[in-house]
Design a protein around this motif. Structure first.
Motif, PDB file in Angstrom:
ATOM      1  N   ASN A 133       0.849  -1.195   0.000  1.00 33.56           N
ATOM      2  CA  ASN A 133       0.000   0.000   0.000  1.00 33.56           C
ATOM      3  C   ASN A 133       0.889   1.252   0.000  1.00 33.56           C
ATOM      4  O   ASN A 133       0.926   2.036   0.949  1.00 33.56           O
ATOM      5  N   SER A 134       1.606   1.430  -1.083  1.00 28.48           N
ATOM      6  CA  SER A 134       2.703   2.386  -1.185  1.00 28.48           C
ATOM      7  C   SER A 134       2.391   3.807  -0.748  1.00 28.48           C
ATOM      8  O   SER A 134       3.271   4.521  -0.264  1.00 28.48           O
ATOM      9  N   LEU A 135       1.149   4.243  -0.923  1.00 27.82           N
ATOM     10  CA  LEU A 135       0.808   5.641  -0.665  1.00 27.82           C
ATOM     11  C   LEU A 135       0.387   5.917   0.772  1.00 27.82           C
ATOM     12  O   LEU A 135       0.145   7.081   1.128  1.00 27.82           O
ATOM     13  N   THR A 136       0.298   4.887   1.616  1.00 31.65           N
ATOM     14  CA  THR A 136      -0.162   5.115   2.981  1.00 31.65           C
ATOM     15  C   THR A 136       0.795   5.988   3.771  1.00 31.65           C
ATOM     16  O   THR A 136       0.394   6.666   4.715  1.00 31.65           O
ATOM     17  N   GLY A 137       2.064   6.001   3.423  1.00 29.82           N
ATOM     18  CA  GLY A 137       3.026   6.841   4.125  1.00 29.82           C
ATOM     19  C   GLY A 137       2.911   8.309   3.751  1.00 29.82           C
ATOM     20  O   GLY A 137       3.507   9.167   4.409  1.00 29.82           O
ATOM     21  N   PHE A 138       2.146   8.596   2.712  1.00 28.08           N
ATOM     22  CA  PHE A 138       2.016   9.977   2.243  1.00 28.08           C
ATOM     23  C   PHE A 138       0.619  10.553   2.452  1.00 28.08           C
ATOM     24  O   PHE A 138       0.441  11.766   2.505  1.00 28.08           O
ATOM     25  N   LEU A 139      -0.380   9.689   2.568  1.00 33.77           N
ATOM     26  CA  LEU A 139      -1.764  10.128   2.714  1.00 33.77           C
ATOM     27  C   LEU A 139      -2.421   9.399   3.875  1.00 33.77           C
ATOM     28  O   LEU A 139      -2.166   8.218   4.102  1.00 33.77           O
ATOM     29  N   ASP A 140      -3.270  10.108   4.623  1.00 36.35           N
ATOM     30  CA  ASP A 140      -3.989   9.477   5.727  1.00 36.35           C
ATOM     31  C   ASP A 140      -4.988   8.446   5.216  1.00 36.35           C
ATOM     32  O   ASP A 140      -5.184   7.397   5.812  1.00 36.35           O
ATOM     33  N   PRO A 143      -7.845   6.687  -1.334  1.00 40.64           N
ATOM     34  CA  PRO A 143      -9.018   6.177  -2.053  1.00 40.64           C
ATOM     35  C   PRO A 143      -8.599   5.351  -3.257  1.00 40.64           C
ATOM     36  O   PRO A 143      -7.468   5.462  -3.746  1.00 40.64           O
ATOM     37  N   MET A 144      -9.513   4.530  -3.750  1.00 42.15           N
ATOM     38  CA  MET A 144      -9.209   3.662  -4.878  1.00 42.15           C
ATOM     39  C   MET A 144      -8.840   4.470  -6.111  1.00 42.15           C
ATOM     40  O   MET A 144      -8.038   4.018  -6.935  1.00 42.15           O
ATOM     41  N   SER A 145      -9.387   5.675  -6.252  1.00 43.63           N
ATOM     42  CA  SER A 145      -9.075   6.513  -7.410  1.00 43.63           C
ATOM     43  C   SER A 145      -7.598   6.881  -7.470  1.00 43.63           C
ATOM     44  O   SER A 145      -7.053   7.145  -8.550  1.00 43.63           O
ATOM     45  N   LEU A 146      -6.920   6.894  -6.312  1.00 42.67           N
ATOM     46  CA  LEU A 146      -5.483   7.160  -6.274  1.00 42.67           C
ATOM     47  C   LEU A 146      -4.666   5.871  -6.174  1.00 42.67           C
ATOM     48  O   LEU A 146      -3.624   5.733  -6.814  1.00 42.67           O
ATOM     49  N   ARG A 147      -5.152   4.916  -5.375  1.00 39.78           N
ATOM     50  CA  ARG A 147      -4.366   3.704  -5.180  1.00 39.78           C
ATOM     51  C   ARG A 147      -4.206   2.913  -6.477  1.00 39.78           C
ATOM     52  O   ARG A 147      -3.230   2.183  -6.657  1.00 39.78           O
ATOM     53  N   ARG A 148      -5.168   3.029  -7.368  1.00 41.67           N
ATOM     54  CA  ARG A 148      -5.074   2.284  -8.628  1.00 41.67           C
ATOM     55  C   ARG A 148      -3.771   2.590  -9.354  1.00 41.67           C
ATOM     56  O   ARG A 148      -3.206   1.742 -10.034  1.00 41.67           O
ATOM     57  N   TRP A 149      -3.276   3.848  -9.230  1.00 39.92           N
ATOM     58  CA  TRP A 149      -2.032   4.219  -9.913  1.00 39.92           C
ATOM     59  C   TRP A 149      -0.833   3.488  -9.329  1.00 39.92           C
ATOM     60  O   TRP A 149       0.170   3.276 -10.024  1.00 39.92           O
ATOM     61  N   GLU A 238       3.890  11.644  -9.611  1.00 39.69           N
ATOM     62  CA  GLU A 238       3.272  12.949  -9.428  1.00 39.69           C
ATOM     63  C   GLU A 238       2.440  13.006  -8.151  1.00 39.69           C
ATOM     64  O   GLU A 238       2.399  14.032  -7.463  1.00 39.69           O
ATOM     65  N   ILE A 239       1.763  11.906  -7.818  1.00 33.06           N
ATOM     66  CA  ILE A 239       0.973  11.863  -6.584  1.00 33.06           C
ATOM     67  C   ILE A 239       1.895  12.057  -5.378  1.00 33.06           C
ATOM     68  O   ILE A 239       1.617  12.866  -4.478  1.00 33.06           O
ATOM     69  N   VAL A 240       2.994  11.318  -5.343  1.00 27.05           N
ATOM     70  CA  VAL A 240       3.940  11.419  -4.230  1.00 27.05           C
ATOM     71  C   VAL A 240       4.552  12.812  -4.179  1.00 27.05           C
ATOM     72  O   VAL A 240       4.668  13.430  -3.113  1.00 27.05           O
ATOM     73  N   ARG A 241       4.934  13.350  -5.342  1.00 28.54           N
ATOM     74  CA  ARG A 241       5.554  14.677  -5.389  1.00 28.54           C
ATOM     75  C   ARG A 241       4.606  15.746  -4.875  1.00 28.54           C
ATOM     76  O   ARG A 241       4.995  16.623  -4.099  1.00 28.54           O
ATOM     77  N   ALA A 242       3.350  15.683  -5.286  1.00 28.57           N
ATOM     78  CA  ALA A 242       2.381  16.698  -4.906  1.00 28.57           C
ATOM     79  C   ALA A 242       2.142  16.723  -3.400  1.00 28.57           C
ATOM     80  O   ALA A 242       1.991  17.783  -2.795  1.00 28.57           O
ATOM     81  N   LYS A 249      -0.880  16.372   4.554  1.00 26.43           N
ATOM     82  CA  LYS A 249      -1.632  15.205   4.112  1.00 26.43           C
ATOM     83  C   LYS A 249      -3.049  15.589   3.699  1.00 26.43           C
ATOM     84  O   LYS A 249      -4.015  14.902   3.979  1.00 26.43           O
ATOM     85  N   ASN A 250      -3.178  16.713   3.044  1.00 25.39           N
ATOM     86  CA  ASN A 250      -4.471  17.135   2.532  1.00 25.39           C
ATOM     87  C   ASN A 250      -4.907  16.222   1.387  1.00 25.39           C
ATOM     88  O   ASN A 250      -4.065  15.666   0.680  1.00 25.39           O
ATOM     89  N   PRO A 251      -6.201  16.083   1.185  1.00 27.07           N
ATOM     90  CA  PRO A 251      -6.673  15.253   0.077  1.00 27.07           C
ATOM     91  C   PRO A 251      -6.204  15.799  -1.263  1.00 27.07           C
ATOM     92  O   PRO A 251      -6.189  17.016  -1.486  1.00 27.07           O
ATOM     93  N   VAL A 252      -5.808  14.914  -2.138  1.00 27.90           N
ATOM     94  CA  VAL A 252      -5.483  15.281  -3.515  1.00 27.90           C
ATOM     95  C   VAL A 252      -6.374  14.445  -4.424  1.00 27.90           C
ATOM     96  O   VAL A 252      -6.840  13.383  -4.041  1.00 27.90           O
ATOM     97  N   THR A 253      -6.639  14.943  -5.616  1.00 28.26           N
ATOM     98  CA  THR A 253      -7.507  14.221  -6.547  1.00 28.26           C
ATOM     99  C   THR A 253      -6.722  13.814  -7.777  1.00 28.26           C
ATOM    100  O   THR A 253      -5.807  14.522  -8.210  1.00 28.26           O
ATOM    101  N   ASP A 254      -7.100  12.665  -8.344  1.00 30.83           N
ATOM    102  CA  ASP A 254      -6.413  12.235  -9.552  1.00 30.83           C
ATOM    103  C   ASP A 254      -6.755  13.151 -10.716  1.00 30.83           C
ATOM    104  O   ASP A 254      -5.958  13.313 -11.644  1.00 30.83           O
ATOM    105  N   SER A 255      -7.917  13.809 -10.678  1.00 32.34           N
ATOM    106  CA  SER A 255      -8.289  14.738 -11.742  1.00 32.34           C
ATOM    107  C   SER A 255      -7.342  15.927 -11.790  1.00 32.34           C
ATOM    108  O   SER A 255      -6.811  16.286 -12.842  1.00 32.34           O
ATOM    109  N   GLY A 256      -7.108  16.544 -10.640  1.00 35.08           N
ATOM    110  CA  GLY A 256      -6.210  17.684 -10.595  1.00 35.08           C
ATOM    111  C   GLY A 256      -4.780  17.308 -10.953  1.00 35.08           C
ATOM    112  O   GLY A 256      -4.098  18.025 -11.698  1.00 35.08           O
TER     113      GLY A 256
END
Length: 340
Positions: A133-140, A143-149, A238-242, A249-256
């Protein structure tokens, strides 16, 4: 199969929405040359949706067999793309997802030179493709919309030599009615086609008019296998960089983020990304902005793909109703005969 469709199933998807996606995908004839991989967020989701997937696969098998029995005389479904020569079939070898499953169609209607054939439908949990679950260290919350990447690198990397073209789709948002990949099959393996979506922007002043803005939609990404892999890898970075750049740890969206990425030529220098000049149509385009699901037939013939959008139209019920109104479909799909 030459092509791969990867559908991610976000947490809010219902059984009826997944059923509609699968039914339209099969009827679009895309599975005549594509395998489908579904990515679920958890094992419990797979357990919930397993029966839906099995029922739709079985119903589709009945649909093409029955359509072939009447030599394609039903206008609602053309079985021709699924009829393959056995010589070509032998050249394909075994599929990568397991042993080939043969059609259960009676041999009485087949010849030595033809056979019905369609792609595999496979499911994975996100934990299987992204075990840490690679992104758990960067986001609280991821969501599946981000984890899919984070799931794509393992999946697409493993099958990179098996498919020429790939499509990444949001199962809830995107409806496939035809073959949008057809326009891309003559392009380079590095090419990526991004659909756009239009959004209404209301200005600050009271009673001010709304203007439309077009942006790239992350709901559907398609192109050559090399280009799609490179874009998905860049998107994960890009998700990790942003997140780390702002040190919060604010929410980020895959659209933005996907719009930022597409606008940065340096980050995508190894992928030839082309954004569509026309936005992907939404539900209101099919029924009229003031229509409801029961007012008039949907206008589907001119579209190969459209999205749910933010319309108040109950597009799931409207599409199911239209499919059930077709003679052969109403026979093979058990839910069409249930009381409404």
């Amino acid at each position: 199969m030459n092509d791969l469709i990867v559908g991610h199933v976000i947490e809010s998807v219902t059984e009826q929405e997944l059923r509609l996606f699968l039914r339209l995908l099969h009827r679009s004839s895309l599975t005549s040359r594509s395998d489908l991989v579904l990515i679920f967020s958890s094992q419990s989701d797979i357990a919930i949706f397993k029966s839906v997937i099995e029922e739709e696969n079985e119903s589709f098998s009945k649909l093409i067999n029955r359509s072939r029995e009447v030599n394609g005389s039903f206008a609602s479904f053309d079985v021709t793309p699924f009829v393959k020569s056995t010589k070509k079939e032998r050249d394909w070898g075994e599929p990568i997802w397991g042993r080939r499953t043969r059609s259960n169609y009676s041999d009485d209607g087949e010849t030595e030179s033809t056979r019905l054939s369609y792609g595999s439908v496979v499911s994975f949990m996100a934990d299987e493709l992204d075990p840490e679950n690679s992104l758990t260290g960067f986001l609280d919350h991821v969501p599946m919309s981000l984890r899919r990447w984070a799931c794509y690198p393992m999946l697409l990397g493993r099958v990179r030599r098996n498919f020429k073209h790939m499509m990444l789709v949001d199962v809830r948002e995107v409806f496939l009615l035809g073959d949008p990949l057809s326009r891309l099959r003559t392009r380079s393996p590095e090419s990526v086609h991004m659909a756009t979506e239009s959004t209404n922007i209301k200005h600050g002043k009271k009673n001010s008019a709304k203007t439309q803005s077009h942006s790239v939609s992350p709901a559907v990404v398609m192109g050559g296998s090399r280009g799609v892999r490179r874009l998905s890898n860049a998107m994960l970075t890009e998700i990790v960089r942003a997140v780390t750049q702002h040190k919060r740890k604010n929410p980020v969206t895959d659209s933005g983020l996907v719009n930022q990425l597409v606008g940065n030529e340096f980050l995508l220098k190894n992928a030839n990304v082309v954004a569509s000049t026309e936005p992907i149509p939404d539900a209101s385009s099919l029924t009229g902005s003031n229509s409801n699901s029961g007012s008039s037939p949907l206008s589907l013939s001119k579209y190969t793909i459209f999205r749910r959008g933010n319309s108040n139209v109950d597009i799931t019920s409207a599409l199911m109703k239209q499919v059930c109104s077709l003679e052969v479909d109403s026979i093979v799909y058990s839910d069409c005969s249930k009381p409404k």
